[in-house]
Design an enzyme around this catalytic site. Structure first.
Site, PDB file in Angstrom:
ATOM      1  N   CYS A   1     -34.356  35.639   7.154  1.00 38.64           N
ATOM      2  CA  CYS A   1     -33.220  34.776   7.465  1.00 38.64           C
ATOM      3  C   CYS A   1     -33.467  33.995   8.765  1.00 38.64           C
ATOM      4  CB  CYS A   1     -31.945  35.596   7.467  1.00 38.64           C
ATOM      5  SG  CYS A   1     -30.537  34.579   7.040  1.00 38.64           S
TER       6      CYS A   1
ATOM      7  N   HIS B   1     -31.533  39.149   3.171  1.00 39.14           N
ATOM      8  CA  HIS B   1     -31.633  40.341   4.029  1.00 39.14           C
ATOM      9  C   HIS B   1     -32.086  41.565   3.236  1.00 39.14           C
ATOM     10  CE1 HIS B   1     -29.638  38.978   7.814  1.00 39.14           C
ATOM     11  NE2 HIS B   1     -29.268  38.003   7.003  1.00 39.14           N
TER      12      HIS B   1
ATOM     13  N   GLU C   1     -33.214  44.271   4.231  1.00 35.55           N
ATOM     14  CA  GLU C   1     -32.920  45.535   4.930  1.00 35.55           C
ATOM     15  C   GLU C   1     -31.528  46.056   4.582  1.00 35.55           C
ATOM     16  OE1 GLU C   1     -32.705  42.602   6.147  1.00 35.55           O
ATOM     17  OE2 GLU C   1     -31.072  42.469   7.605  1.00 35.55           O
TER      18      GLU C   1
HETATM   19  N1  GLN Z   1     -27.300  31.024  10.091  1.00 36.11           N
HETATM   20  C1  GLN Z   1     -28.308  31.654  10.893  1.00 36.11           C
HETATM   21  C2  GLN Z   1     -29.187  30.599  11.575  1.00 36.11           C
HETATM   22  O1  GLN Z   1     -29.123  29.474  11.248  1.00 36.11           O
HETATM   23  C3  GLN Z   1     -29.160  32.590  10.060  1.00 36.11           C
HETATM   24  C4  GLN Z   1     -28.300  33.661   9.461  1.00 36.11           C
HETATM   25  C5  GLN Z   1     -28.930  34.997   9.290  1.00 36.11           C
HETATM   26  O2  GLN Z   1     -29.970  35.310   9.893  1.00 36.11           O
HETATM   27  N2  GLN Z   1     -28.266  35.820   8.542  1.00 36.11           N
HETATM   28  O3  GLN Z   1     -29.935  30.898  12.438  1.00 36.11           O
END
Ligand code: GLN
Length: 196
Positions: free
Chosen positions: A82, A173, A175
């Site tokens: 992410c 995610h 995890e």
């Molecule tokens: N929205 C976050 C970003 O732009 C990422 C979200 C996440 O890691 N769950 O950095």
């Protein structure tokens, strides 16, 4: 055997790094929380967890960790999830921001809009076994992948899990699910790199 277990760092600035550490343990690795440049020494691999990429970036810049991390990405296995995937990308959009530029992908932050900013999907993947559960939280979208990038899973045709040499990235995610196949794939990559 203890000596053969890879030591894998988890960048422990923000996000659910404890859940990554637990998944790594279940996959036979030794997790190590990393916050300082010295803590990168001696690691066989590293996970960059989710969170807010702008916040993580500020921390990296203030802690003078950015260049060391960039070097680490060129030499050892790294898995970004992410916000971690955003940090690894060659180019970041929506808005543009600095990144490590290690992975040949272009990502768009917060790409799924407000209404569906968090969701859970099951999808076919190239990992062995059943469909993969993917938890998306204000997720980015990978909008371009370079020729060396292998796509391991998708959402609506767009890559959500990728691998390029020693690097892996997920826009979801892994995890947060009981299924540790994604972490296992990374631990296997780390082991293969150690043995090579
Ligand atoms: N929205 C976050 C970003 O732009 C990422 C979200 C996440 O890691 N769950 O950095």
């Amino acid at each position: 055997m203890e000596a053969k277990q890879p030591r894998i760092g988890v960048l422990a600035i923000q996000g659910d790094y404890a859940a990554h550490a637990e998944a790594l343990t279940q996959c036979g690795a030794v997790p190590v929380e990393a916050r300082k440049r010295e803590e990168l020494d001696g690691l066989d691999g590293l996970i960059l967890p989710g969170g807010e990429s702008t916040t993580i970036l500020k921390f990296l810049e203030r802690g003078h960790l950015f260049d060391d991390l960039k070097h680490f990405c060129l030499t050892r296995p790294v898995f970004g999830t992410c916000a971690g995937a955003i940090l690894l990308a060659r180019e970041v959009r929506n808005p543009a921001q600095r990144s490590l530029g290690a992975l040949d992908v272009v990502v768009e932050r917060n790409a799924y809009g407000r209404q569906i900013d968090s969701s859970i999907l099951f999808s076919e993947s190239k990992l062995p076994g059943e469909k993969l559960e993917m938890v998306f939280i204000r997720a980015p979208r990978i909008v371009e992948t370079g020729p060396e990038v292998e796509v391991l899973a998708r959402r609506d045709g767009m890559a959500t899990l990728v691998r390029q040499g020693k690097l892996m990235a997920a826009t979801f995610h892994p995890e947060l699910t009981a299924d540790h196949r994604v972490h296992q794939a990374f631990v296997d990559l780390v082991q293969a790199n150690r043995n090579s």
